[in-house]
Each structure stands twice: as C-alpha cells, then as structure tokens.
Design an enzyme around this catalytic site. Structure first.
Site, mmCIF file in Angstrom:
data_model
loop_
_atom_site.group_PDB
_atom_site.id
_atom_site.type_symbol
_atom_site.label_atom_id
_atom_site.label_comp_id
_atom_site.label_asym_id
_atom_site.label_seq_id
_atom_site.Cartn_x
_atom_site.Cartn_y
_atom_site.Cartn_z
ATOM 1 N N LYS A 1 0.866 -1.186 0.000
ATOM 2 C CA LYS A 1 0.000 0.000 0.000
ATOM 3 C C LYS A 1 0.907 1.241 0.000
ATOM 4 O O LYS A 1 2.049 1.132 0.410
ATOM 5 C CB LYS A 1 -0.885 0.021 1.249
ATOM 6 C CG LYS A 1 -1.598 -1.281 1.561
ATOM 7 C CD LYS A 1 -2.881 -1.405 0.790
ATOM 8 C CE LYS A 1 -3.562 -2.747 1.072
ATOM 9 N NZ LYS A 1 -4.714 -2.988 0.212
ATOM 10 N N HIS B 1 -6.647 -13.650 -6.974
ATOM 11 C CA HIS B 1 -7.443 -12.732 -6.162
ATOM 12 C C HIS B 1 -8.894 -12.794 -6.624
ATOM 13 O O HIS B 1 -9.151 -12.982 -7.801
ATOM 14 C CB HIS B 1 -6.909 -11.298 -6.293
ATOM 15 C CG HIS B 1 -7.520 -10.372 -5.285
ATOM 16 N ND1 HIS B 1 -8.761 -9.825 -5.452
ATOM 17 C CD2 HIS B 1 -7.070 -9.937 -4.084
ATOM 18 C CE1 HIS B 1 -9.050 -9.070 -4.392
ATOM 19 N NE2 HIS B 1 -8.047 -9.123 -3.553
#
Length: 455
Positions: A166, A285
């Site tokens: 992130k 994912h």
C-alpha cells in the site's frame, strides 16, 4: 393426427423426477429457490432444471430429433429451508454430456447462464455443485498445488506470510520496489500487487516487474530464504496477460497473480496452463466476488466460485479471514477452505457442504486470509487455518510505527511463536494473547506492533 402437441406446457411434467437415482457421472447442483407467490415448489424446481439444460418455454418440433431423457436436467429432490417459508432447496442433476470437457466457462454458462432472470422466480442462489470424477479429470487444475509449492519454496510446517503493498495506487515503480524489499527483508515470504494494480500511467507493468524482481533477489541474498512477489499479470486482453507472464518468467521470479473473476475463467485457465508449463506459481485474487456471492438469497455462494477456481487453476486464493474486517462465518469458511485443500470432502450441512466431493488427486489450493488482520489475530489464524495457508497482513505490516521491515519482523516473530506454542501442545484459543505477550518481551518490533493494535 398431429406429430406433436403444440403449446405452452408445465415444466414439472418433464423435469421434476423425484424417483430419479443420481449417477456418479452427473453434475449435481443445490439451488436455493425463492419462487413468485403462487408458484408451487415442484414447478419452480423443475423450471430451474429445464431452463439450465434442454428446456424452452414451448414445445418445439426439433425435440423429436433428440432424446430428451438422455440430455435433460432433472430436479430430483426438494427440501424446505428451516425458518424460511417461501424458500426451499432444489437439487438438480445434469447429465455429463451437457458440458464441454475442461471448460469452467461452459459449465457456468450452462448451469447459471440464463436461469437467474427467470420470471417465475423471485430469487435464485446456487449453493453448491458436485463435480463428478469423470469431469474433474478433464481439468488440469492448479499449476502446482500445495506440496509442490512448499518444495519450490523450501518452507514447511507453518503458514506462509504475505503483505499487500500500500498505498495501492500512486507509487512509482522504484518506490514500490523499495517497499517490497523492506517487507521481504524483514521476514515475510511474499509481497503482493494490489488487485487493481495492472498497468496505469503512474506505474507501467514492465517497470514494476523489474524493480520488484530486483527487490526479491536482494532480499533473498540477505536472508537466505526464497522470496516471492505476486506480480499481477491481469490485463485487458489474454494476449497482453500472457505477455506479462512471459516477462515474469524471463525475470526468473517464482509467482504471478491474476484476478480470476474480473479477468474471466477462460483467461484464468489459459494462464494456469502457462504457469504449469513454465514453473510459475499462480496467486488468485477474487475481486468482484461479493457482487456474486454477498446476497443470501440470490447469486452464487463463494464455495462454488472456489470449486470452479480449483478446476480452472490457481495455487493461492483469497478466502476470507474469519477474524478481520470482512465478513465470513467460521464454519462455512472452513468448509470451503477444506474444499480447496483436501482431496476428499464429506457432505456436511453444518459447514455448508451439500455434496460429498472427491477431487481425485487434483492438486490443492492454499487459502489466503487477508483483510484487516494484525499480530493479535495470529493465534486465532494459526489455529483456524492450520499450516496450509497464506496469512496476509497489508496494513498490519505497513502500518507499523517503525516502518515496513520492523512490521514484517513483528508478524514473523508472532507467527513463529504461535507455531512453536502449538507444537508444544499449548491451546492457542485460550492462551493466544499470552503467547504473543511473551514473544513481545524479546522482540521490540513485536512489542511496538502490540501497542499500535490493541487486542
């Protein structure tokens, strides 16, 4: 006399067959059906079977050219849902010949392609599928599977640790690579591209791949452990996706990643085949899954999407945490986690498993716990998921007050402490917090993490 009787007909005459004995080769489906008021359960169940197989709304003369009995779906059992008056579970059996071999795409087009917009139903949810051995055997499945992955990484007897980098959007490739390096150096096994990181103006894919590979090799040299970064190969076309996977292979990295629902099952299966042929692990994912699986009475349960992924191919898949920020009920989650990992799973309604599923030695998939978890959750995660899992701490690593590497150290120390305590026979459920506290006495990094995220 007329050759056939024209006109609209009741589905239940043909498609509701309570005496039918299911075959070992049938694909079985459990649907949660909510019919419109006044539609009887048998008719609604039969309508689902018809619309998702050979039926059409009226009699057609070409029906005479084929054998309906051989090719039709059959609603063979209906059971009420406890506590829901207007709902029931309809069990449908489909003959194997309705499906193309090795195509998850065709399986879904057939079973859920058309019937969910059906007027006679208020709502419809596919709860589970039983894939017969004969059909499982037409799929390659995961590129490598759990055992081969452990052998490639040389890591045994514990869950693997990951971290999503992130902020997910806005970093340059070089800074992104730096973040990867810090996490891996600190003791994580994997770092991860966020699912929406593909190839945007602020960071093109090729630059990211290069800097991440550099970070990987540097961290490997320093720690003596094999490291990986899930390079997201998801792209706008299949050709571009494979191009990215090829570049990853040329860099010699161990693993790539794909968003299998937004990318689509056809693309995913192609990528899985490429990965097996070229020794790449494949991380999956599940972006977009909640669009399909969140509603309790309509859509598809995630366990169906998980089964489909095991057929299509992937070595890791995100599957909820049971403890973090995203919802997931413990027993139900464990049900599909076992469906991903085990070779044979018994029917168990308390865990949401409607059918016994035999995977006939198809490789297993590692479940990934990710989303809002931190060091205090470690004992619970170790206990719930066991060794064969990947525990992913995004903010739980990068949010450490001293930076990424100490954040990684804190997670690794917490994990090793939990695994050791478990191996010594201690009860993680009751002693978890104490185990973490003891470990933090000799690890300042862990102590700092314990301060930031209170129990």
């Amino acid at each position: 006399s007329v050759g056939f009787k024209a006109g609209v007909k009741d589905y239940k005459l043909t498609y509701y067959t309570p005496d039918y004995e299911t075959k070992d080769t049938d694909i079985l489906a459990a649907f949660r059906v909510t019919p419109q008021p006044g539609v009887p359960p048998e008719e609604a169940g039969a309508a689902v079977a018809a619309e998702s197989s050979t039926g059409t709304w009226t009699t057609v003369w070409t029906d005479g050219l084929t054998s309906l009995d051989r090719y039709k779906g059959r609603c063979y059992h209906i059971e009420p849902v406890a506590g829901e008056e207007s709902q029931f579970i309809a069990y449908v059996a489909y003959p194997l010949d309705l499906f193309e071999e090795g195509s998850v795409t065709n399986m879904f087009t057939s079973i859920v392609g058309n019937v969910f917009g059906f007027k006679a139903l208020r709502a419809l949810r596919l709860e589970d599928l039983r894939i017969p051995n004969a059909y499982v055997k037409t799929f390659q499945g995961p590129p490598h599977g759990i055992q081969v992955e452990r052998d490639k990484l040389n890591k045994y007897g514990r869950p693997l640790l990951g971290c999503t980098i992130k902020p997910k959007l806005g970093l340059s490739a070089k800074n992104y690579g730096r973040a990867v390096y810090e996490c891996l150096r600190g003791g994580l096994d994997f770092t991860k591209d966020d699912e929406n990181v593909n190839s945007q103006p602020f960071m093109r894919w090729r630059d990211r791949f290069l800097f991440c590979a550099e970070a990987l090799y540097k961290a490997q040299a320093e720690t003596g452990e094999i490291k990986g970064h899930y390079l997201n190969a998801t792209a706008g076309t299949c050709e571009e996706m494979i191009k990215r996977a090829v570049f990853a292979r040329e860099l010699g990295v161990p693993i790539v990643m794909h968003d299998y629902l937004t990318g689509g099952f056809t693309a995913n299966t192609s990528l899985a085949h490429y990965c097996r042929d070229n020794g790449l692990l494949l991380h999956i994912h599940r972006a977009m899954h909640a669009v399909i699986d969140r509603q309790k009475n309509h859509g598809m349960h995630f366990r169906v999407l998980a089964k489909a992924l095991r057929l299509s191919g992937g070595d890791h898949i995100h599957s909820g945490t049971v403890v973090g920020k995203l919802e997931g009920e413990r027993e139900i989650t464990l049900g599909f986690v076992d469906l991903l990992r085990d070779d044979f799973v018994e029917k168990d309604r308390s865990r949401g498993i409607y059918f016994t599923q035999d995977w006939v030695s198809l490789p297993g998939v590692l479940p990934v716990a990710s989303g809002g978890i931190h060091v205090w959750h470690m004992p619970a995660l170790t206990e719930i998921f066991g060794d064969d899992s990947v525990l992913q701490f995004g903010g739980g690593t990068l949010g450490h007050p001293w930076g990424n590497a100490p954040g990684a150290v804190a997670n690794r120390v917490a994990l090793e402490a939990c695994v050791q305590a478990r191996n010594e026979g201690r009860d993680l459920a009751s002693e978890g917090n104490q185990i973490i506290r003891e470990a933090s006495k000799w690890s300042p990094e862990l102590a700092a993490a314990c301060e930031v995220w209170k129990e």
